[in-house]
Design a protein around this motif. Structure first.
Motif, PDB file in Angstrom:
ATOM      1  N   ARG A 151       4.342   4.608   4.718  1.00 24.91           N
ATOM      2  CA  ARG A 151       3.531   5.697   5.261  1.00 24.91           C
ATOM      3  C   ARG A 151       4.579   6.840   5.639  1.00 24.91           C
ATOM      4  O   ARG A 151       5.752   6.668   5.905  1.00 24.91           O
TER       5      ARG A 151
ATOM      6  N   LEU B 249      -5.740  16.108   4.750  1.00 18.79           N
ATOM      7  CA  LEU B 249      -4.317  15.909   4.246  1.00 18.79           C
ATOM      8  C   LEU B 249      -3.415  16.644   5.319  1.00 18.79           C
ATOM      9  O   LEU B 249      -2.175  16.797   5.049  1.00 18.79           O
TER      10      LEU B 249
ATOM     11  N   GLY C 231      -2.437   1.930  -4.547  1.00 18.52           N
ATOM     12  CA  GLY C 231      -2.479   3.143  -4.525  1.00 18.52           C
ATOM     13  C   GLY C 231      -3.680   3.961  -4.099  1.00 18.52           C
ATOM     14  O   GLY C 231      -4.733   3.806  -4.784  1.00 18.52           O
TER      15      GLY C 231
ATOM     16  N   SER D  72      -5.227   6.886  -0.807  1.00 17.82           N
ATOM     17  CA  SER D  72      -4.971   7.806   0.367  1.00 17.82           C
ATOM     18  C   SER D  72      -5.626   7.168   1.445  1.00 17.82           C
ATOM     19  O   SER D  72      -4.732   7.532   2.552  1.00 17.82           O
ATOM     20  N   LYS D  73      -6.290   6.160   1.594  1.00 18.91           N
ATOM     21  CA  LYS D  73      -6.672   5.770   3.077  1.00 18.91           C
ATOM     22  C   LYS D  73      -5.682   4.553   3.574  1.00 18.91           C
ATOM     23  O   LYS D  73      -5.280   3.822   2.667  1.00 18.91           O
ATOM     24  N   ARG D  74      -5.360   4.741   4.575  1.00 18.49           N
ATOM     25  CA  ARG D  74      -4.363   4.004   5.276  1.00 18.49           C
ATOM     26  C   ARG D  74      -4.939   2.440   5.491  1.00 18.49           C
ATOM     27  O   ARG D  74      -6.014   2.117   5.811  1.00 18.49           O
TER      28      ARG D  74
ATOM     29  N   SER E  81      -6.335  16.279  -2.573  1.00 16.76           N
ATOM     30  CA  SER E  81      -5.407  15.485  -2.942  1.00 16.76           C
ATOM     31  C   SER E  81      -4.257  16.341  -3.337  1.00 16.76           C
ATOM     32  O   SER E  81      -4.101  17.283  -3.837  1.00 16.76           O
TER      33      SER E  81
ATOM     34  N   SER F 151       0.639  -1.022   0.110  1.00 21.03           N
ATOM     35  CA  SER F 151      -0.051  -0.073  -0.012  1.00 21.03           C
ATOM     36  C   SER F 151       0.899   1.113  -0.035  1.00 21.03           C
ATOM     37  O   SER F 151       1.538   1.490   0.890  1.00 21.03           O
TER      38      SER F 151
ATOM     39  N   ALA G 280       0.955   5.833  -1.023  1.00 19.81           N
ATOM     40  CA  ALA G 280       0.339   6.832  -1.469  1.00 19.81           C
ATOM     41  C   ALA G 280       0.194   6.817  -3.114  1.00 19.81           C
ATOM     42  O   ALA G 280       1.411   6.691  -3.655  1.00 19.81           O
TER      43      ALA G 280
ATOM     44  N   THR H  32       2.225  19.683   4.680  1.00 21.47           N
ATOM     45  CA  THR H  32       0.933  20.062   4.180  1.00 21.47           C
ATOM     46  C   THR H  32       0.218  21.058   5.051  1.00 21.47           C
ATOM     47  O   THR H  32      -0.641  21.682   4.441  1.00 21.47           O
TER      48      THR H  32
END
Length: 304
Positions: A145, A197, A128, A130-132, A221, A98, A100, A203
């Protein structure tokens, strides 16, 4: 005289078989050999190990202690043998990683082909999202991560330092002029990140300078932030390894404004799995080899 592994094997056979005859059958020797080996072992340790009563026996405290040592030694030897066999057999099977979305293209283009060539029986699936990924539930075998996990059953290995710079489209800077310093950013249009984010310092960095910005755009995103900056919507903070190769972007300031640390994470239960270990090592080697790129040391020539 020292104890040998063959002595331990006699104790283990006696414990499993429950009798001298049974131990003899397990070790494929005669009964007298077991009795003789046991007597010799008792002479070496200077203690009686068994209390014999006809065909049956019971362990003395000294015998029980020595048996536990034999069981521990056997378990350690078996674990070492499994590790050696796994490494010689080579990695095979499927590994889900997994990452990003911004990491997908570079890993697919630069890491996966070499890994496939060196381990043809290994299949790597990049996820790919965005959710962990929940590694404990098996959503993936490995995750990259940008924040160190706090769960005790996860193993985290530091993989990379990712530098972030302030970027804008050349056409935007030509029209609005280049900011003189960070405080001057408040006079410009800014591309900011949404709450989903803002878990890392890079960020959040631009938030401190929004002040009386002419316009603030919030995106959900990294891809949208890049597209907005490229389109001339304003100034954005982006990771160097992506923005330095993106068209129609240049660094507003020559130095990075923030760095976040990336971790390779996997569940404790797969620590010794050969296929997971191979992919983990390949990821670590890839990030180490491309350290300069992730730190922004190889800009595309359009930096300030």
């Amino acid at each position: 005289m020292n104890l040998e592994w063959s002595d331990f094997k006699v104790l283990l056979a006696l414990a499993r078989a429950g009798s001298v005859a049974g131990a003899a059958r397990e070790l494929q020797v005669d009964n007298s050999t077991i009795s003789r080996r046991l007597a010799g072992l008792e002479d070496v340790v200077g203690a009686q190990l068994l209390v014999r009563g006809g065909r049956e026996f019971s362990w003395t405290p000294e015998g029980r202690a020595l048996l536990e040592a034999a069981e521990t030694t056997e378990a350690a030897a078996a674990a070492a043998l499994r590790t050696v066999r796994a490494s010689k057999a080579g990695a095979q099977g499927s590994v889900r990683v997994s990452v990003a979305p911004p990491f997908m293209p570079i890993l697919m283009r630069q890491m996966i082909p070499a890994l496939r060539q060196s381990h043809p029986l290994l299949s790597v699936e990049l996820i790919g999202a965005s959710k962990r990924a929940d590694l404990a539930k098996g959503d993936a075998d490995i995750a990259v991560r940008m924040a160190r996990p706090g769960e005790g059953d996860l193993v985290a290995r530091r993989a990379l330092d990712s530098a972030w710079f302030v970027y804008a489209a050349p056409t935007y800077l030509a029209t609005r002029g280049r900011p003189a310093d960070y405080g001057d950013l408040a006079r410009y249009d800014l591309v900011l990140y949404g709450e989903n984010l803002q878990s890392t310092r890079p960020t959040r960095w631009l938030e401190a300078y929004k002040g009386t910005a002419t316009m603030v755009a919030r995106v959900d995103s990294l891809e949208t932030a890049i597209q907005a900056a490229q389109a001339g919507a304003g100034i954005a903070v982006l990771p160097a390894f992506i923005a330095d190769t993106a068209p129609d972007l240049e660094r507003v300031f020559p130095v990075s404004v923030a760095v976040n640390v990336g971790w390779i994470v996997y569940h404790e239960s797969v620590r010794d799995t050969s296929r997971v270990r191979v992919v983990t090592d390949a990821l670590l080697a890839f990030f180490q080899t491309h350290e300069a790129m992730f730190l922004g040391g190889q800009p595309n020539g359009r930096s300030a």
